[in-house]
Write a protein that holds these residues in place. Sequence first.
Motif, short mmCIF file in Angstrom:
data_model
loop_
_atom_site.label_atom_id
_atom_site.label_comp_id
_atom_site.label_asym_id
_atom_site.label_seq_id
_atom_site.Cartn_x
_atom_site.Cartn_y
_atom_site.Cartn_z
N SER A 11 -9.78 2.45 -44.83
CA SER A 11 -9.05 1.18 -44.87
C SER A 11 -8.02 1.17 -43.74
CB SER A 11 -8.35 1.00 -46.22
OG SER A 11 -7.33 1.96 -46.39
N ASP A 13 -4.75 -1.20 -42.42
CA ASP A 13 -3.83 -2.33 -42.67
C ASP A 13 -2.48 -1.95 -42.10
OD1 ASP A 13 -2.00 -4.25 -43.97
OD2 ASP A 13 -3.80 -4.79 -45.12
N SER A 19 -1.43 -0.77 -47.31
CA SER A 19 -2.30 0.35 -46.95
C SER A 19 -2.32 1.40 -48.05
CB SER A 19 -1.82 0.98 -45.64
OG SER A 19 -2.60 2.10 -45.30
N ASP A 65 -7.63 -5.22 -42.37
CA ASP A 65 -6.81 -6.41 -42.54
C ASP A 65 -7.15 -7.44 -41.47
OD1 ASP A 65 -4.78 -8.05 -43.54
OD2 ASP A 65 -3.36 -7.28 -42.05
N MET A 68 -3.61 -8.36 -37.78
CA MET A 68 -2.85 -7.20 -37.30
C MET A 68 -2.41 -7.49 -35.88
SD MET A 68 -4.96 -3.89 -38.84
CE MET A 68 -6.59 -4.40 -38.26
N GLY A 73 -8.49 -7.92 -37.35
CA GLY A 73 -9.47 -7.19 -38.14
C GLY A 73 -10.89 -7.39 -37.64
N LYS A 116 -6.19 -10.96 -50.74
CA LYS A 116 -4.99 -10.23 -51.16
C LYS A 116 -4.08 -11.18 -51.94
CE LYS A 116 -3.83 -8.95 -46.93
NZ LYS A 116 -3.12 -8.28 -45.82
#
Length: 555
Positions: A11, A13, A19, A65, A68, A73, A116
Motif C-alpha cells: 500500500s 499513501d 498508510s 492513493d 499524492m 496514484g 476512503k
Amino acid sequence: MSDAERPVLLSVDDDPSVSRAVARDLRRKYGRDFRVIRAETPDTGLEALKELKLKGARVAVILADYRMPEMSGIEFLESAMDIYPRARRALLTAYADTDAAIAAINVVDVDHYLLKPWDPPEEKLYPVVDAMIDSYLDEPDVNAAETKVIGHRWSPPSFEVRDFLARNAVPYRWFQIEEPEALRLLQAANLDPAAELPVVVTPDGGALVAPSTAQLAAAVGLATTPETDLYDLVVVGGGPAGLGAAVYGASEGLRTLLVERYSTGGQAGQSSRIENYLGFPDGVSGGQLTDRARRQAVKFGTEILTSRDAVGLRAHGPGRILSFGDGREVTAHTVIIATGVQYRELVAPGVAELTGRGVYYGSAMTEAASCQGDDVYIVGGANSAGQAAVFFSRVAKSVTLLVRGRSLEDSMSYYLIEQLRSIGNVRVRLETTVTEAHGGDNLEALTLRAPDGSSERVTASHMFVFIGAQPRTDWLADVVERDEHGFIRTGTDLVVDGRMPRGWPLDRDPWPLESSLPGVFVAGDVRAESVKRVASAVGDGAMAVSLAHRYLGSA
C-alpha cells in the motif's frame, strides 16, 4: 511458508495515518499468508517494488492513493505495472474523485477503486482485496528467488556465467535480453538495457555487471577464501580423483582443503551419462555423480574453495606451500595433485572466434534446449564424445560424430559404440576433420574434409569439441618431474637405472603415486601412464590418501 515465499500486499499513501490504517487492516486478515508492506511516498513504493523484483519476491496486490503530491496514484500504478505486470492494482480515493478513479480503470488497467474511509473493512475493504487476490492466484507471478542471469543468446561471457553456475550446481534462471522480464529486472536494478552483459542478480537482490568468476562464486555463496593457513592435506583439482581424495582424507580425520579453479567434477562432471561406473546399473550423469561426491566430501568436513587458481608449489621444511593467483598462500603437510586434463583446442579458421557462440568444448549441457530440432556436430571419438552424442540425440534433429581416426573401436567403449548404432538420428563419419567454421554472430556452417581429401560445407548451429586431452601442469614445471606431454611422473617411473630423481632428499624410493617432491602425490588423469577412467581416478584418490597417511606417520 517462509516469510520470503509469501506474496506481498503493498500500500502507498502519503498520509501517515491512512498508510498505517491500511497496513493494519490488511495484516489483520491477510498477515498469515501475505507480507504486508507500506510506503508513504510513491518513490519509496517504487524502490520497494524494485528491491522485491531483484529478490524474486511475488507481489499480489498494490493499493495506491489517488492524490499524492509527487506522483498521482494513476502514475504510480503505471510505473508499478512495468515492474510487476501481473500484480492486481487498486486506487484509494475520496468520494469526490470517484469519476476519475473509474476512468483510470479503463485507461491504465486499474482493477478496482476503494473509497476512503473503508469502515467497516469487512464490508468495504476485504471483499475488494479478496477479489484481487483470487484473480492473482489464478495466474500468479513466478517465484524466482534463485540467481537470475540476463544476457545475449550468442555471447561467450553469458555462456561462461551460465556454464559456471550449472557446473557448480547453483540454481539459476536465464533471461535473454530481448525478454520483457529481463528488461524489468534491469529497470529494477537501475541499469540501462544497453549496459554491459551479462548481468547476474543474486538471491539477496544484488546485481553484478559482467562479473569475474571469483566475484560470481563469492556472490552465489561458494567459498573462495581458505579458513586457515595450515592443513593436513590440500587436494588440487575437483574431478573424480580430487573428490575421492577429499572424501577419504576428511573421513579419516585429516583437515582437508580441496582447491578447484572452475567447478568440481572435471571432465567427468560434464558427461551426460556414465554407464560403466560400478554401482550404477542404470547409469548416472556426471553432474549427479559430482554432486553426490561433493556433498559427501563436505559432510566429512572437507573445505572446498572454488575459482581459486593454484599457480605455485614449493617446499619449506616439512611443509608444502601452495600459492594462489591472488597472491594468497596456504601450507599443507601433504598435497595431492588431481588437476586432470582439459580438451585440446580445435585449430581451424573461425573456431576461436565462434567459441561460446555455437562452438563449445565439452558437453555444455546448458545449450541442450537451444539444440531442439537442429543439426548438431560432435568432434571426437572417445567416450566423452560418444556420451554427448547419445545425450544430444534426444533433442537435436540429427547428431553427426566427426572422428579423425579410422575406427571407433580404437578409442571408445564397446557399450557406447553399440548404443550409437541403435540411435536413428546419429551418424558417424570416420576419417573426417573440421577445416573451417563459418558464421557472423554465431556458428552457421562447417567445412569438413572427407577421407578422399574433398571438402564439404554443411549447415551447423552447434559444434561440441572433445579432441584429446592435455594436462594443465605448467605451474609445476620446475617443481616436479613431468613427461614430454606434461603428465606428472610418479613412483617407479621416477627411478631410472637405479638413480633417484634429481633433488630427491630421502633414502627411500618414491612410493607409488608420489611425485619427485616428497609428500606431494598425484591422482587421476594428470598422472603419467594413468588409466583414463572415472573408477581408476577415484581409486587413485583413495590410494593417494593412504600414502599421505604413511608419509605423515614417517615425517
